[in-house]
Design an enzyme around this catalytic site. Structure first.
Site, short mmCIF file in Angstrom:
data_model
loop_
_atom_site.label_atom_id
_atom_site.label_comp_id
_atom_site.label_asym_id
_atom_site.label_seq_id
_atom_site.Cartn_x
_atom_site.Cartn_y
_atom_site.Cartn_z
N HIS A 11 -71.86 -141.62 -14.38
CA HIS A 11 -70.97 -142.51 -15.62
C HIS A 11 -69.56 -143.07 -15.55
O HIS A 11 -69.82 -142.83 -13.53
CB HIS A 11 -70.02 -141.06 -15.89
CG HIS A 11 -69.43 -140.18 -15.65
ND1 HIS A 11 -69.72 -139.71 -14.16
CD2 HIS A 11 -68.05 -139.71 -15.71
CE1 HIS A 11 -68.72 -139.16 -13.43
NE2 HIS A 11 -67.79 -139.12 -14.77
N ASP B 290 -63.77 -142.31 -10.56
CA ASP B 290 -64.32 -141.74 -9.17
C ASP B 290 -65.41 -141.05 -8.88
O ASP B 290 -65.80 -140.58 -7.70
CB ASP B 290 -63.57 -140.16 -9.36
CG ASP B 290 -63.58 -138.89 -11.07
OD1 ASP B 290 -64.29 -140.02 -11.31
OD2 ASP B 290 -63.83 -137.77 -10.88
#
Lengths: 302, 302
Positions: free
Chosen positions: A60, A64
């Site tokens: 996604h 991070d």
């Protein structure tokens, strides 16, 4: 099947905590899964040859999980890579990468192929002779997929003494490996199991990060050899899972148990905690076979 | 004036070589200059407080100078920053950052202000009571600016014994500090220099990376206290400077000499070389006061 954790922390990178990235070695493939900032340096630190990475899977578009990708794509160019690179990622990432290439007036000289994901149902996104990769639709704050990496069923093993004894022609070995009964030179039908051995069971790796507790994934990951399930929080902070759409270690273990996986690996720890043993202790109250991911750690599942 | 080198290598980050980023502390400002991948971790390693960074200057849109920016902007959000952040960068960077924010459905809760640069002439882009910042147009493969950080002239220092002796009213101290002659209580005009001392000379820092050898910058950086000039290559590889639009150590030293700067700092080394002493040796054949930048090194110019 071998898994190397390059980073297993959530949110922001710090000196001793890398954001998410991992490398799965399965049937001669070297799959990079997620690519947080600093991943290219971690690949070097873990001595993973850049040229062996041909497929990158991005779960996604939270930083991070992908801020290190543009740098890696760029570095491959500087190293004069020629091999194709396939990127499987939510729709939008292609635009991000291409915009940055345009602004730097530098395109990859190797073929860069994007596979943009937008389906809400599990789909087959990669397949070769020995491996299949499926998406695992997850529930997070933005569109997110986990990935299920599955070895195809291995072929049956021929016992060379038994097939010779049974007088079977070599031309039928292919059929035997595929599990069929075959006729021998005397026209007698030979039961496959009498001359072959069971193959090594096919392994599978289910990667699920980031996600809120979601039983919908259970049918997809059922009976997996290994499940990596995010455990951002401990049970005492369960309330944080609702707004952030993350899971606790206990919830990860519940999914592992219900899906009947062999081994659970925990990760994507919030940096609020000092040390991660509590994650293991908590998960073990629900499911026995729990491992903790750690930056730079390799798990061998052969 | 204090300069901390977070990274001083060109092209790709590796275990012991960070891409370009540096922090200039000047008159209470903490300016971040360029922001290659991994900069946020280097800021932590060098114990630089994130909250003190209010202005970030990006020279150009090659990855080794800005791929760490989106992560830093994002981390500031996660740390619930409230202070304004100003980014001075070539046109295009704003689009890159905003696109990634849109895709992650997360906007900064602090004011993020972009100052998009597109002029080919040197311009004043920042000013406060004590400092001015000008662009230095550079010649590289894409639109690039260096930055000139200039302390404003310091005020003259009043000698309290001499002004008391000269019978000058306090009301005139402001004028004295500014260098004016003033009348004393008896109506006599007092020569400023008789009751004040020369201030500390104003310092300046010229940052020039990346650029081909370009004498056009000399009038802008003339007499600077410190010049950081890229030296990607050694003289023996000078031929590489033409297609890549970079400089050699010798060329950097020639610019330093012609611009009559006090100190030259070399950096942006190509990773093809083992060790950097040859850069210093080469530059010293042209200009005497040469320093080598090194990741994690701090230069104090007070």
């Amino acid at each position: 099947m071998k898994l190397t954790i390059l980073g297993c922390h959530s949110a922001t990178p710090s000196i001793n905590a890398n954001p998410t990235a991992q490398v799965l070695e399965i049937k001669n493939n070297m799959f990079l899964i997620d690519c947080g900032e600093g991943t290219q340096v971690e690949l070097r630190r873990n001595k993973i040859k850049f040229s062996r990475i041909k497929h990158i899977f991005i779960s996604h578009l939270h930083g991070d999980h992908y801020f290190g990708l543009v740098g890696l794509v760029n570095t491959f160019s500087l190293l004069t890579r020629e091999t194709e690179l396939h990127i499987y990622a939510p729709k939008g990432l292609k635009e991000v990468i291409l915009l940055q290439m345009k602004l730097s007036a530098s395109w990859t000289q190797y073929p860069l192929i994007f596979h943009e994901l937008s389906s809400d149902a599990s789909e087959l996104i990669y397949e070769d002779d020995k491996v299949e990769v499926y998406t695992i639709p997850l529930k997070h704050r933005v569109y997110t997929n986990g990935f299920l990496f599955k070895e195809k069923e291995n072929e049956r093993k021929i016992d060379i003494n038994l097939v010779t004894e049974a007088n079977i022609d070599k031309a039928y070995f292919r059929k035997l490996k595929q599990g069929f009964d075959v006729e021998n030179e005397d026209g007698v039908l030979i039961n496959n199991k009498k001359v072959t051995k069971d193959p090594k069971p096919a392994k599978s790796y289910a990667y699920c990060s980031d996600t809120i507790y979601n039983e919908d994934i259970i049918p997809i990951i059922k009976d997996s050899t290994v499940l990596y399930h995010e455990s951002t929080f401990l049970d005492k902070n369960e309330a944080l899972c609702i707004p952030t759409k993350h899971s606790t270690a206990k919830q990860a273990a519940t999914i592992a148990k219900k899906a009947n996986v062999e081994t659970l690996i925990l990760g994507h720890y919030s940096t609020r905690y000092n040390g991660y043993n509590d994650f293991k202790t908590e998960a073990k109250t629900v499911f026995n076979n729990v491992l903790l991911s750690k930056d730079g750690k390799t798990f061998n599942f052969d």
